[in-house]
Design a protein around this motif. Sequence first.
Motif, PDB file in Angstrom:
ATOM      1  N   ALA A 193       0.821  -1.214   0.000  1.00  0.00           N
ATOM      2  CA  ALA A 193       0.000   0.000   0.000  1.00  0.00           C
ATOM      3  C   ALA A 193       0.848   1.253   0.000  1.00  0.00           C
ATOM      4  CB  ALA A 193      -0.932  -0.007   1.214  1.00  0.00           C
ATOM      5  N   VAL A 194       1.869   1.268   0.833  1.00  0.00           N
ATOM      6  CA  VAL A 194       2.694   2.486   0.875  1.00  0.00           C
ATOM      7  C   VAL A 194       3.519   2.594  -0.408  1.00  0.00           C
ATOM      8  CG1 VAL A 194       4.633   1.476   2.138  1.00  0.00           C
ATOM      9  CG2 VAL A 194       4.194   3.914   2.315  1.00  0.00           C
ATOM     10  N   GLY A 195       3.947   1.461  -0.940  1.00  0.00           N
ATOM     11  CA  GLY A 195       4.678   1.473  -2.198  1.00  0.00           C
ATOM     12  C   GLY A 195       3.810   1.998  -3.328  1.00  0.00           C
ATOM     13  N   PRO A 203       8.461  -6.315  -1.569  1.00  0.00           N
ATOM     14  CA  PRO A 203       7.540  -5.201  -1.317  1.00  0.00           C
ATOM     15  C   PRO A 203       8.150  -4.087  -0.470  1.00  0.00           C
ATOM     16  CG  PRO A 203       6.454  -7.307  -0.913  1.00  0.00           C
ATOM     17  CD  PRO A 203       7.881  -7.611  -1.207  1.00  0.00           C
ATOM     18  N   ALA A 204       9.080  -4.457   0.417  1.00  0.00           N
ATOM     19  CA  ALA A 204       9.661  -3.457   1.318  1.00  0.00           C
ATOM     20  C   ALA A 204      10.471  -2.410   0.576  1.00  0.00           C
ATOM     21  CB  ALA A 204      10.530  -4.144   2.368  1.00  0.00           C
ATOM     22  N   SER A 205      10.893  -2.745  -0.624  1.00  0.00           N
ATOM     23  CA  SER A 205      11.819  -1.830  -1.293  1.00  0.00           C
ATOM     24  C   SER A 205      11.134  -0.878  -2.262  1.00  0.00           C
ATOM     25  CB  SER A 205      12.891  -2.643  -2.028  1.00  0.00           C
ATOM     26  OG  SER A 205      12.277  -3.534  -2.924  1.00  0.00           O
ATOM     27  N   ARG A 206       9.810  -0.962  -2.370  1.00  0.00           N
ATOM     28  CA  ARG A 206       9.144  -0.175  -3.418  1.00  0.00           C
ATOM     29  C   ARG A 206       9.303   1.330  -3.240  1.00  0.00           C
ATOM     30  NH1 ARG A 206       3.322  -2.882  -4.487  1.00  0.00           N
ATOM     31  NH2 ARG A 206       3.033  -0.992  -5.737  1.00  0.00           N
ATOM     32  N   VAL A 218      18.497   0.132  13.803  1.00  0.00           N
ATOM     33  CA  VAL A 218      18.083  -0.734  14.915  1.00  0.00           C
ATOM     34  C   VAL A 218      16.935  -1.653  14.488  1.00  0.00           C
ATOM     35  CG1 VAL A 218      17.095  -0.786  17.237  1.00  0.00           C
ATOM     36  CG2 VAL A 218      18.857   0.892  16.669  1.00  0.00           C
ATOM     37  N   PHE A 219      16.019  -1.131  13.705  1.00  0.00           N
ATOM     38  CA  PHE A 219      14.835  -1.897  13.348  1.00  0.00           C
ATOM     39  C   PHE A 219      15.036  -2.775  12.112  1.00  0.00           C
ATOM     40  CE2 PHE A 219      12.035   1.598  15.463  1.00  0.00           C
ATOM     41  CZ  PHE A 219      12.441   1.158  16.707  1.00  0.00           C
ATOM     42  N   GLY A 220      16.242  -2.773  11.583  1.00  0.00           N
ATOM     43  CA  GLY A 220      16.554  -3.750  10.534  1.00  0.00           C
ATOM     44  C   GLY A 220      16.270  -3.309   9.114  1.00  0.00           C
ATOM     45  N   GLN A 221      15.946  -2.035   8.922  1.00  0.00           N
ATOM     46  CA  GLN A 221      15.630  -1.579   7.567  1.00  0.00           C
ATOM     47  C   GLN A 221      16.891  -1.524   6.685  1.00  0.00           C
ATOM     48  OE1 GLN A 221      12.381  -0.679   8.568  1.00  0.00           O
ATOM     49  NE2 GLN A 221      11.668  -1.116   6.507  1.00  0.00           N
TER      50      GLN A 221
END
Lengths: 246, 246
Positions: free
Chosen positions: A72-74, A133-136, B201-204
């Motif tokens: 969604a944020v991506g 998805p985390a990298s979008r 810290v949160f792994g991003q």
Amino acid sequence: MSTIRGARERARTEVTAAIKDEARRQLAADGAAKLSLRAVARELGMVSSALYRYFPSRDDLLTALIVDAYGAVGETAEAARATPGGSTGPHTARWTTVACAVREWALAHPHEYALIYGSPVPGYTAPQDTIGPASRVGLVLIGLVRDAFLSDGLAVPPLAGELRPEAERMAADLAPDLPPGVVAALVPAWAQLFGLISFEVFGQFNRVVEARDLLFRRGAHDLARSVGLLDGPATTTTDRAGSARR
Amino acid sequence: MSTIRGARERARTEVTAAIKDEARRQLAADGAAKLSLRAVARELGMVSSALYRYFPSRDDLLTALIVDAYGAVGETAEAARATPGGSTGPHTARWTTVACAVREWALAHPHEYALIYGSPVPGYTAPQDTIGPASRVGLVLIGLVRDAFLSDGLAVPPLAGELRPEAERMAADLAPDLPPGVVAALVPAWAQLFGLISFEVFGQFNRVVEARDLLFRRGAHDLARSVGLLDGPATTTTDRAGSARR
DNA sequence: TGTACATCAGTGAACGCGCGTTCACTGATGTAC
DNA sequence: TGTACATCAGTGAACGCGCGTTCACTGATGTAC
């Protein structure tokens, strides 16, 4: 046969979606730690064991929500990028447009935001499925910078010698077509952008900042400058290049 | 009589500390959501109801941990500020020294860090007691900037007109002796600094950044510059003042 | 088209768990005279 | 210094709760011949 099998599969898809929607509702209401399979099932009028037809465990449901939240944020960032404000005009303004869209999504969905950018859920380790998805959002930012670079709207930030190997490594991973100096500036800017958003969403600005829109815009704009994006049309590149180019 | 009554009170103080220590241990191991009075009591060889002599509820224990965590990170920042690296030399380097100390505390105490700078604990609302301790790191940063300002080591950042009222309001609240332009730059920089720390810290930064020390130092240094701190000795102020002063 | 069979969504009961909090109590520590 | 009393830390049992997960089951939906 694809239509007949499709009937069952369509039902399955719908129920899966209903489960996720209700879970998302409860996430928004009470946060990730309180999310419970039983409560979701109860609200849907099912028996709790029925959910196991759809998700093998609570953690898998959580993972699905995480993937959806990143999605969604991506998507929000990509949509803002496709907007006139995100694709025309000064490059710093395009960056700010995208940043503001992400911020607004975060403010509208604070618990989903917390799920992905807050403290990791205890005992839960994100599986592989989440890293795409985390990298979008990051990819959108890279895209913005690439556009500026290609249209001469970018003053490549200077790159300190000790940082060069890491910058080259990151550039090779993330954006081989961009100068390492840009990537080394972009990665911290990315983290700092979410710092601005997190402080607001998580309440650190309570009793401190009131005009949060304005301050965020200023912060986002400064970050755009810090990665080398230029304020004016491409022709004024030389304004800042003198001090900023290596 | 103060010595006799003192015996009971000393015992009370010690047990209270033991409870908090054990709670902190469990917090570090499992995170805030899993923190349980019963587990703490069990580990201390007490019965769970005994804890109610010391904390009226689980939330009060959590609050105590939050206050302590703010205290610990605040003390870390203050200690770094008192160090040679935090009180002498170029002002940007002093800022970076403090920033690095905060980062190191966060990396050493990730769950305590998450407790205060991560997602708010669901269903828990921070009481008044936390707002004093919460501001200590901010006060250290303000102190750094004030020192620079007083010793001519600061180029006051320009202040856009629309931001002026908010900047003046914040300055009146936080640092009436500093120009509003500095405060308006400092507040976002504060948030951005924690953005860098939180992402690590949160792994991003997993699979993205490897040389995290270096990148953090660079980010912290750039933030110092963004609030107007100068790299060199005070006499070179004019270097940047031309472009940065309003 | 019709029938025998396989698939699979959903049921309902149960297991075992740990939690926060209350309450009447015991017995040691401190206080007042 | 000695005694009667008050304070208060800690006990142990209990209440009521909601949770994740398993399992044998029913009955409807789809499949193969």
